[in-house]
Design a protein around this motif. Structure first.
Motif, PDB file in Angstrom:
ATOM      1  N   GLU A 186      -3.344   6.342 -13.953  1.00 56.31           N
ATOM      2  CA  GLU A 186      -2.859   6.242 -12.570  1.00 56.31           C
ATOM      3  C   GLU A 186      -3.647   7.147 -11.626  1.00 56.31           C
ATOM      4  O   GLU A 186      -3.711   6.889 -10.422  1.00 56.31           O
ATOM      5  N   GLU A 189      -6.503   5.074 -10.403  1.00 61.55           N
ATOM      6  CA  GLU A 189      -5.988   4.060  -9.473  1.00 61.55           C
ATOM      7  C   GLU A 189      -5.712   4.684  -8.106  1.00 61.55           C
ATOM      8  O   GLU A 189      -6.072   4.119  -7.064  1.00 61.55           O
ATOM      9  N   LEU A 193      -7.633   3.797  -4.456  1.00 60.64           N
ATOM     10  CA  LEU A 193      -6.890   3.386  -3.260  1.00 60.64           C
ATOM     11  C   LEU A 193      -7.221   4.283  -2.071  1.00 60.64           C
ATOM     12  O   LEU A 193      -7.403   3.801  -0.941  1.00 60.64           O
ATOM     13  N   ASP A 198      -6.734   2.853   1.796  1.00 60.53           N
ATOM     14  CA  ASP A 198      -5.416   2.219   1.719  1.00 60.53           C
ATOM     15  C   ASP A 198      -4.346   3.303   1.594  1.00 60.53           C
ATOM     16  O   ASP A 198      -3.876   3.611   0.500  1.00 60.53           O
ATOM     17  N   LYS A 200      -1.184   3.438   2.612  1.00 59.07           N
ATOM     18  CA  LYS A 200       0.127   2.969   2.162  1.00 59.07           C
ATOM     19  C   LYS A 200       0.104   2.671   0.658  1.00 59.07           C
ATOM     20  O   LYS A 200       1.057   2.973  -0.067  1.00 59.07           O
ATOM     21  N   GLY A 201      -0.978   2.050   0.201  1.00 56.59           N
ATOM     22  CA  GLY A 201      -1.097   1.780  -1.224  1.00 56.59           C
ATOM     23  C   GLY A 201      -1.148   3.065  -2.030  1.00 56.59           C
ATOM     24  O   GLY A 201      -0.563   3.155  -3.122  1.00 56.59           O
ATOM     25  N   ALA A 202      -1.826   4.087  -1.497  1.00 58.70           N
ATOM     26  CA  ALA A 202      -1.906   5.377  -2.174  1.00 58.70           C
ATOM     27  C   ALA A 202      -0.532   6.033  -2.249  1.00 58.70           C
ATOM     28  O   ALA A 202      -0.168   6.631  -3.275  1.00 58.70           O
ATOM     29  N   GLU A 203       0.236   5.902  -1.172  1.00 60.76           N
ATOM     30  CA  GLU A 203       1.591   6.464  -1.175  1.00 60.76           C
ATOM     31  C   GLU A 203       2.464   5.773  -2.218  1.00 60.76           C
ATOM     32  O   GLU A 203       3.226   6.416  -2.937  1.00 60.76           O
ATOM     33  N   ARG A 204       2.350   4.451  -2.313  1.00 62.06           N
ATOM     34  CA  ARG A 204       3.122   3.706  -3.311  1.00 62.06           C
ATOM     35  C   ARG A 204       2.711   4.112  -4.729  1.00 62.06           C
ATOM     36  O   ARG A 204       3.554   4.257  -5.619  1.00 62.06           O
ATOM     37  N   CYS A 205       1.419   4.303  -4.919  1.00 57.81           N
ATOM     38  CA  CYS A 205       0.923   4.698  -6.235  1.00 57.81           C
ATOM     39  C   CYS A 205       1.429   6.083  -6.607  1.00 57.81           C
ATOM     40  O   CYS A 205       1.838   6.314  -7.756  1.00 57.81           O
ATOM     41  N   ARG A 208       5.058   5.884  -7.596  1.00 53.35           N
ATOM     42  CA  ARG A 208       5.178   5.333  -8.947  1.00 53.35           C
ATOM     43  C   ARG A 208       4.764   6.365  -9.996  1.00 53.35           C
ATOM     44  O   ARG A 208       5.401   6.490 -11.044  1.00 53.35           O
TER      45      ARG A 208
END
Length: 243
Positions: A186, A189, A193, A198, A200-205, A208
């Motif tokens: 992760e 990943e 991101l 990205d 927002k994608g980094a925040e979601r990652c 998680r």
């Protein structure tokens, strides 16, 4: 005591205490030193092959960090972390790290982010090679260096302290089940991101990832608590027999 007995401790008086404290933290993180169990400075000193004084001083440093607690005339008990503690640590880290990762993704120089790739790869490599201490050290460097790109030193210190108090127990069992590798990957990943801009994608990652880490804590903490309970029961029976 595993890697404790083979550490190359420098004879320098100034560094010996810090080296012992570092080795003890590693043993706490990996589960060699178990929560709820009392360890004496003289016994640990024998494992190191040094006098008890620097070990006792190092344990006092760990006590100030909340990792152990003094037990009068016996030694130091490894602090037990319960589910409520872990939930609270995770919540605080999420409140800090998720938005900060988003901000860094928007503002950090590309070369600063790229500089973290070798560390992220080191985390994955350590997980695959079953190098638990290497895994934890690289993981610490990745997260704290990433947060440092936000330019707030106090923020980095705060998360560093939270990481110490929410250390992973019983990593050996998790490693044997291959559960460290997905968490390790992760980091790559997340970095990709952020390099892609990205936020927002980094925040979601990151959200998680913290949830994944929390689940590892829970699994590891329950297994280690069971072992500690068994250790205490065995110790009580031995004391009753010899008393």
């Amino acid at each position: 005591m595993g890697h404790l007995t083979h550490r190359d401790l420098n004879a320098s008086v100034e560094r010996l205490r810090d080296q012992v404290a570092h080795a003890l933290r590693a043993a706490l993180i990996s589960g060699e030193l178990r929560p709820g169990v009392v360890y004496s400075a003289p016994t640990l000193a024998e494992d190191f092959g040094i006098s008890a004084t620097p070990v006792r001083e190092a344990m006092l440093d760990l006590a100030r960090e909340g990792l152990v607690e003094p037990v009068r005339n016996k030694g130091f008990r490894v602090t037990e972390v319960d589910e409520r503690d872990l939930d609270q640590y995770t919540e605080i880290r999420a409140l800090i790290e998720i938005p900060v990762v988003g901000r860094v993704a928007r503002t950090a120089a590309r070369e600063d982010l790229e500089a973290l790739r070798p560390v992220a790869e080191e985390i994955v490599r350590a997980a695959r090679e079953h190098d638990l201490i290497g895994y934890l050290e690289a993981d610490r460097r990745f997260h704290l260096t990433l947060l440092g790109l936000a330019g707030n030193e106090r923020l980095v210190e705060t998360v560093g302290e939270l990481r110490k108090r929410s250390r992973l127990y019983g990593l050996t069992a998790l490693d044997e089940r291959g559960e460290l590798i997905p968490s390790a990957e992760e980091h790559l990943e997340l970095l990709d991101l952020m390099l892609a801009g990205d936020a927002k994608g980094a925040e979601r990652c990151m959200k998680r990832h913290l949830g994944h880490v929390r689940s590892l804590w829970a699994t590891s903490d329950r297994a280690t608590s069971d072992r500690a309970t068994s250790d205490r029961a065995t110790s009580d029976r031995a004391a009753h027999t010899t008393g």
